[in-house]
Write an enzyme that holds these catalytic residues in place. Structure first.
Site, PDB file in Angstrom:
ATOM      1  N   PHE A  34       0.740  -1.123   0.010  1.00  0.00           N
ATOM      2  CA  PHE A  34      -0.033   0.049  -0.048  1.00  0.00           C
ATOM      3  C   PHE A  34       0.849   1.178  -0.108  1.00  0.00           C
ATOM      4  CE2 PHE A  34      -2.357   3.430   1.902  1.00  0.00           C
ATOM      5  CZ  PHE A  34      -3.707   3.345   1.145  1.00  0.00           C
ATOM      6  N   ASP A  35       1.783   1.136   0.918  1.00  0.00           N
ATOM      7  CA  ASP A  35       2.736   2.406   0.965  1.00  0.00           C
ATOM      8  C   ASP A  35       3.638   2.738  -0.348  1.00  0.00           C
ATOM      9  OD1 ASP A  35       1.822   2.759   3.492  1.00  0.00           O
ATOM     10  OD2 ASP A  35       3.687   2.033   4.415  1.00  0.00           O
ATOM     11  N   SER A  80     -31.103  16.691  19.260  1.00  0.00           N
ATOM     12  CA  SER A  80     -30.610  15.906  20.127  1.00  0.00           C
ATOM     13  C   SER A  80     -31.586  14.925  20.222  1.00  0.00           C
ATOM     14  CB  SER A  80     -30.386  16.690  21.624  1.00  0.00           C
ATOM     15  OG  SER A  80     -30.247  16.136  22.682  1.00  0.00           O
ATOM     16  N   LEU A  81     -31.524  13.964  21.189  1.00  0.00           N
ATOM     17  CA  LEU A  81     -32.264  12.689  21.209  1.00  0.00           C
ATOM     18  C   LEU A  81     -33.028  12.752  22.551  1.00  0.00           C
ATOM     19  CD1 LEU A  81     -30.122   9.851  19.866  1.00  0.00           C
ATOM     20  CD2 LEU A  81     -32.280  10.659  18.525  1.00  0.00           C
ATOM     21  N   GLU A 110     -30.822   0.758  16.472  1.00  0.00           N
ATOM     22  CA  GLU A 110     -29.414   1.069  16.116  1.00  0.00           C
ATOM     23  C   GLU A 110     -28.621   1.010  17.468  1.00  0.00           C
ATOM     24  OE1 GLU A 110     -28.719   4.287  13.702  1.00  0.00           O
ATOM     25  OE2 GLU A 110     -30.787   3.844  12.714  1.00  0.00           O
ATOM     26  N   LYS A 112     -26.056   3.106  19.862  1.00  0.00           N
ATOM     27  CA  LYS A 112     -25.787   4.608  19.681  1.00  0.00           C
ATOM     28  C   LYS A 112     -24.289   4.741  20.318  1.00  0.00           C
ATOM     29  CE  LYS A 112     -27.381   8.439  22.496  1.00  0.00           C
ATOM     30  NZ  LYS A 112     -26.278   9.246  23.146  1.00  0.00           N
ATOM     31  N   ASP A 114     -20.661   6.218  21.116  1.00  0.00           N
ATOM     32  CA  ASP A 114     -20.392   7.472  22.035  1.00  0.00           C
ATOM     33  C   ASP A 114     -19.185   8.176  21.412  1.00  0.00           C
ATOM     34  OD1 ASP A 114     -20.706   8.952  24.133  1.00  0.00           O
ATOM     35  OD2 ASP A 114     -20.138   7.840  25.489  1.00  0.00           O
ATOM     36  N   ARG A 133     -21.287  19.231  15.350  1.00  0.00           N
ATOM     37  CA  ARG A 133     -22.906  19.544  15.708  1.00  0.00           C
ATOM     38  C   ARG A 133     -23.188  21.070  16.354  1.00  0.00           C
ATOM     39  NH1 ARG A 133     -26.580  16.044  19.582  1.00  0.00           N
ATOM     40  NH2 ARG A 133     -26.402  17.504  21.298  1.00  0.00           N
ATOM     41  N   GLU A 169     -21.259   9.748  13.838  1.00  0.00           N
ATOM     42  CA  GLU A 169     -20.506   9.992  14.938  1.00  0.00           C
ATOM     43  C   GLU A 169     -19.009   9.486  14.778  1.00  0.00           C
ATOM     44  OE1 GLU A 169     -22.891  10.859  17.382  1.00  0.00           O
ATOM     45  OE2 GLU A 169     -21.716  10.492  19.218  1.00  0.00           O
ATOM     46  N   TYR A 221     -25.283   7.365  10.413  1.00  0.00           N
ATOM     47  CA  TYR A 221     -26.549   6.637  10.953  1.00  0.00           C
ATOM     48  C   TYR A 221     -27.722   7.529  10.429  1.00  0.00           C
ATOM     49  CZ  TYR A 221     -25.720  10.077  14.481  1.00  0.00           C
ATOM     50  OH  TYR A 221     -24.990  11.241  15.270  1.00  0.00           O
ATOM     51  N   LYS A 284     -35.767   4.274  16.070  1.00  0.00           N
ATOM     52  CA  LYS A 284     -36.370   5.178  15.360  1.00  0.00           C
ATOM     53  C   LYS A 284     -37.622   4.694  14.323  1.00  0.00           C
ATOM     54  CE  LYS A 284     -31.659   7.095  14.495  1.00  0.00           C
ATOM     55  NZ  LYS A 284     -30.500   7.010  13.451  1.00  0.00           N
ATOM     56  N   LYS A 308     -30.633   4.429  27.040  1.00  0.00           N
ATOM     57  CA  LYS A 308     -29.463   4.328  27.570  1.00  0.00           C
ATOM     58  C   LYS A 308     -28.968   3.164  28.562  1.00  0.00           C
ATOM     59  CE  LYS A 308     -27.763   8.510  26.584  1.00  0.00           C
ATOM     60  NZ  LYS A 308     -27.330   9.874  27.374  1.00  0.00           N
ATOM     61  N   CYS A 402       8.485   8.417  49.107  1.00  0.00           N
ATOM     62  CA  CYS A 402       8.248   7.442  48.074  1.00  0.00           C
ATOM     63  C   CYS A 402       8.145   6.035  48.422  1.00  0.00           C
ATOM     64  CB  CYS A 402       9.690   7.633  47.148  1.00  0.00           C
ATOM     65  SG  CYS A 402       9.550   6.620  45.711  1.00  0.00           S
ATOM     66  N   CYS A 405      11.724   4.526  47.423  1.00  0.00           N
ATOM     67  CA  CYS A 405      13.137   5.200  47.820  1.00  0.00           C
ATOM     68  C   CYS A 405      13.039   5.975  49.164  1.00  0.00           C
ATOM     69  CB  CYS A 405      13.931   6.002  46.535  1.00  0.00           C
ATOM     70  SG  CYS A 405      13.337   7.568  46.383  1.00  0.00           S
ATOM     71  N   CYS A 420       8.099  12.045  43.177  1.00  0.00           N
ATOM     72  CA  CYS A 420       9.311  11.581  43.864  1.00  0.00           C
ATOM     73  C   CYS A 420      10.648  12.319  43.189  1.00  0.00           C
ATOM     74  CB  CYS A 420       9.575  10.178  43.783  1.00  0.00           C
ATOM     75  SG  CYS A 420      11.171   9.764  44.521  1.00  0.00           S
ATOM     76  N   CYS A 426      15.980   6.880  42.445  1.00  0.00           N
ATOM     77  CA  CYS A 426      14.540   5.975  42.577  1.00  0.00           C
ATOM     78  C   CYS A 426      14.547   5.031  41.646  1.00  0.00           C
ATOM     79  CB  CYS A 426      13.597   7.111  42.707  1.00  0.00           C
ATOM     80  SG  CYS A 426      12.117   6.242  42.951  1.00  0.00           S
TER      81      CYS A 426
HETATM   82  P1  AMP Z   1     -27.439  13.145  23.662  1.00  0.00           P
HETATM   83  O1  AMP Z   1     -26.145  13.586  23.148  1.00  0.00           O
HETATM   84  O2  AMP Z   1     -27.337  11.898  24.734  1.00  0.00           O
HETATM   85  O3  AMP Z   1     -28.474  13.885  23.341  1.00  0.00           O
HETATM   86  O4  AMP Z   1     -27.686  11.884  22.262  1.00  0.00           O
HETATM   87  C1  AMP Z   1     -27.896  12.365  21.074  1.00  0.00           C
HETATM   88  C2  AMP Z   1     -26.577  12.098  20.180  1.00  0.00           C
HETATM   89  O5  AMP Z   1     -26.494  10.620  20.125  1.00  0.00           O
HETATM   90  C3  AMP Z   1     -26.841  12.599  18.503  1.00  0.00           C
HETATM   91  O6  AMP Z   1     -26.340  13.980  18.725  1.00  0.00           O
HETATM   92  C4  AMP Z   1     -25.754  11.645  17.921  1.00  0.00           C
HETATM   93  O7  AMP Z   1     -24.747  12.378  17.908  1.00  0.00           O
HETATM   94  C5  AMP Z   1     -25.625  10.405  18.947  1.00  0.00           C
HETATM   95  N1  AMP Z   1     -25.895   9.324  18.335  1.00  0.00           N
HETATM   96  C6  AMP Z   1     -25.119   8.154  18.406  1.00  0.00           C
HETATM   97  N2  AMP Z   1     -25.541   6.999  17.769  1.00  0.00           N
HETATM   98  C7  AMP Z   1     -26.640   7.413  16.960  1.00  0.00           C
HETATM   99  C8  AMP Z   1     -27.570   6.870  16.361  1.00  0.00           C
HETATM  100  N3  AMP Z   1     -27.420   5.535  15.932  1.00  0.00           N
HETATM  101  N4  AMP Z   1     -28.587   7.658  15.658  1.00  0.00           N
HETATM  102  C9  AMP Z   1     -29.008   8.638  16.028  1.00  0.00           C
HETATM  103  N5  AMP Z   1     -28.009   9.414  16.975  1.00  0.00           N
HETATM  104  C10 AMP Z   1     -26.980   8.769  17.349  1.00  0.00           C
HETATM  105 ZN    ZN Z   2      11.455   7.422  44.832  1.00  0.00          ZN
END
Ligand code: AMP
Ligand code: ZN
Length: 664
Positions: A34-35, A80-81, A110, A112, A114, A133, A169, A221, A284, A308, A402, A405, A420, A426
């Site tokens: 690849f490189d 938001s959700l 789906e 969620k 983080d 966002r 995300e 998503y 959804k 959650k 420490c 030591c 320390c 040490c």
């Molecule tokens: P919250 O920040 O707790 O209000 O949750 C809303 C955020 O969840 C959204 O702004 C998305 O960034 C995130 N998120 C993560 N996975 C999903 C998903 N599968 N569908 C929609 N939102 C999602």
């Molecule tokens: Zn030490």
């Protein structure tokens, strides 16, 4: 094949390999091959700037530096959700839905993810922009940074709509997160606390080539726009997948709340097997027509609901608190727990971070404590179950000396950690420092590993890294697991390290806050260890990217007589403590103190080569034009706004040829 075709074919091929690797997790080419192909493409593009394409796979390495991110409004608000935590919450939601729409309701479930949410805009199958966002109405333009994320397609495949936004995300998978932390700990920095904040922090880095080094991923998503050719959320996920986006396969259709709960229960357990963090499930309404009828509240869509996961918690007994000493002398208190099952693993230890944390929790040996495994990889202690505290319990006194030591610990104003200060006496500090010295990115001493270093120190054969150069085969052979051959390799590896260039030696010394990049800067600027040792704090701060914290640490290092003695020994043994003649070739100070902006596409050199030329001649490359700009090197297609700005500030514009003449 014409050059243009050749370039195009390499781009297509590399795009496909990126896609296989980063989206499908299924490689079909070795890193090495690849490189080679990437290099081939880079060379062709450098020779033929007329075929420049901002979306070429070569552009993934980043390079653009942005001081202030531009604010861009979202075509459609990023909501938001609403959150739910129980079966009842979900039934209530369904009742509300049924009041607003007719007919059966099907749901898409789906994961969620983080991380940090992002909105990507594509036109004619090409990534146009990526915006955070922000407040939901407008966000920051982080396109340059997002382009470096390999699972974000720069060009789409198949039958995509002309124009649309797609939301997702950006996450930092655990593996990559851990690796970044190991590297931070190596230079004596505090590790990052959790992947989510690190992912969103990464998007706001000013230098996109730094972002390129971070193993971020982007999971999509949600499609928005008109004429998308889909009728349901589930189908839109499948379409996005076909256009080349990374859309995890976990999504499932559900026809009832019970089926949703099955999905939740399954992932509540199996999320621990995923390579990245999830904090719940998003449900959804599947039919897009129904979604439209349902619309939005002031804050969130009515047609979606987050469920959650509860962070898993258990309680267990705190058996003891021990204190670890790191390479830089930093003390970390560790809670030793009665082993307990949590989130699929057995937990025996948890970090207590520092003295303040212990005080805040008022945590005591013998206490029953609550342990949680949430975002953090290392389990966290949330608090104490006071109802179970033994009557004779004793408050925890943080150690004053420490544990290794006995030296009295110090804690600097504004720092959370105790240290320390017994730098040269040490054991864990000595061992850690030598282990750092021999590590791959430092002196890369083959035939010598971390455990052997510990052994050599414990046997009294070495007490600092300069002693390595005096080791003899006869001294090493009697050590555990050593033999004639391995001893020879060790001695040879040490010998070999005398050819390691100065900048890496400087990094290897293990000066606090002097990581690879800082070491490079210092080596380049000062060219020898003596010059660095002699530099005043003020002079150091004037070096590009060197701040007060680093400057103080460098001064402290070189004001120690012990360190100077060790460095003199290294010098005597022939370790590279200055830039070699070879490295100096082509380097001048012609552009010293000048700030130069590079703009447009060039014929005879690539942008990167141009930047290197500027830096090699002592100049500084800057991304934006200001009154401080010395001059601009402009090629074809210099941006019109840059041009106007340069003219209004009366800044000289040079062609690439004028520039090359200037420095030769
Ligand atoms: P919250 O920040 O707790 O209000 O949750 C809303 C955020 O969840 C959204 O702004 C998305 O960034 C995130 N998120 C993560 N996975 C999903 C998903 N599968 N569908 C929609 N939102 C999602
Ligand atoms: Zn030490």
């Amino acid at each position: 094949m014409s050059v243009e075709q050749q370039i195009q074919s390499l781009r297509n091929e590399l795009n496909q390999h990126n896609y296989n690797y980063y989206v499908l997790d299924d490689t079909t080419i070795s890193d090495f091959d690849f490189d080679i192909k990437l290099k081939e493409l880079q060379d062709l593009e450098a020779k033929h700037p007329e075929f420049f394409d901002a979306n070429s796979p070569t552009q993934r390495v980043g390079g653009e530096v942005i001081k202030n991110f531009e604010t861009i409004p979202h075509a459609q608000r990023m909501y938001s959700l609403d959150n739910s935590y129980s079966k009842e919450d979900l039934f209530d939601w369904e009742t509300r839905l049924k009041k607003l729409i007719d007919g059966a309701i099907q749901y898409t479930c789906e994961l969620k993810y983080d991380g940090a949410s992002i909105s990507l805009t594509y036109e004619q199958g090409v990534l146009i922009k990526a915006v955070t966002r922000g407040d939901g109405f407008q966000g920051d333009n982080v396109t340059a940074n997002v382009k470096t994320i390999k699972s974000v397609p720069l060009k789409l495949k198949g039958d995509y709509p002309e124009k649309f936004d797609i939301r997702g995300e950006i996450v930092l998978p655990f593996d990559g997160f851990n690796k970044m932390n190991e590297e931070r700990v190596e230079i004596g920095e505090e590790p990052y606390r959790n992947p989510r904040n690190t992912a969103s922090g990464s998007l706001k880095l000013q230098d996109s080539s730094e972002v390129a080094k971070r193993p971020l991923e982007c999971m999509l998503y949600n499609l928005t726009g008109s004429n998308l050719g889909v009728n349901s959320q589930f189908d839109s996920l499948e379409s996005a997948r076909q256009w080349g986006f990374k859309v995890p396969k976990a999504a499932k259709l559900a026809n009832s709340i019970d089926e949703i709960l099955e999905f939740v229960d399954y992932w509540n357990v199996h999320r621990h097997d995923l390579p990245y963090e999830t904090d719940g499930v998003v449900i959804k309404v599947n039919n897009l027509q129904q979604q439209e009828e349902l619309g939005y509240t002031a804050k969130a869509p009515r047609w979606a609901m987050a469920y959650k996961f509860k962070a898993e918690q258990v309680s267990t007994k705190l058996n003891s608190i021990t204190y670890q000493v790191g390479r830089t002398g930093a003390i970390t208190p560790v809670a030793n727990l009665e082993p307990v099952e949590l989130a699929g693993t057995t937990v025996k230890r948890a970090s207590l971070h520092n003295a303040d944390q212990i005080e805040k929790l008022d945590i005591r040996v013998e206490d029953e404590v609550y342990v949680e495994k949430g975002g953090e990889i290392i389990p966290k202690i949330l608090g104490v179950d006071l109802t179970k505290r033994p009557a004779n319990s004793i408050p925890t006194d943080y150690i004053t000396n420490c544990p290794e030591c006995e030296t009295e610990l110090v804690r600097q104003e504004g720092e959370a950690q105790h240290y320390c200060p017994n730098y040269n006496g040490c054991k864990p500090q000595i061992i850690g420092r030598i282990q750092h010295f021999i590590s791959r990115k430092a002196m890369d001493i083959e035939g010598l590993g971390g455990e052997t270093v510990a052994l050599l120190v414990h046997e009294g054969l070495i007490s600092n890294y300069s002693d390595l150069y005096e080791l003899t085969k006869e001294q090493v052979i009697p050590l555990e697991r050593m033999a004639e051959k391995s001893a020879e390799n060790l001695i040879q590896g040490v010998e070999q390290s005398k050819t390691i260039p100065f900048e890496r030696v400087l990094y290897a010394l293990g000066i606090r806050y002097v990581g690879e990049t800082v070491a490079k800067k210092l080596a380049k600027h000062y060219k020898s260890i003596d010059a660095i040792a002699g530099a005043t704090g003020e002079a150091l701060v004037n070096v590009d990217e060197i701040g007060v914290k680093i400057a103080e640490s460098v001064r402290a290092f070189f004001s120690s007589e012990d360190n100077i003695a060790i460095i003199n020994r290294l010098k005597a043994f022939g370790v590279q403590l200055e830039i070699s003649a070879e490295q100096l070739i082509g380097q001048t100070e012609l552009l010293k103190g000048q700030s130069i902006v590079v703009s447009g596409v060039f014929e005879s050199v690539s942008r990167d080569e141009l930047k290197k030329l500027i830096e090699d001649n002592g100049g500084k490359v800057s991304s934006s034009i200001s009154s401080k700009t010395s001059f601009i090197v402009a090629g074809d297609n210099m941006g019109p706004s840059k041009k106007t700005k340069a003219e209004s500030l009366n800044i000289l514009i040079l062609s690439e040829y004028d520039f090359i003449q200037k420095i030769s």
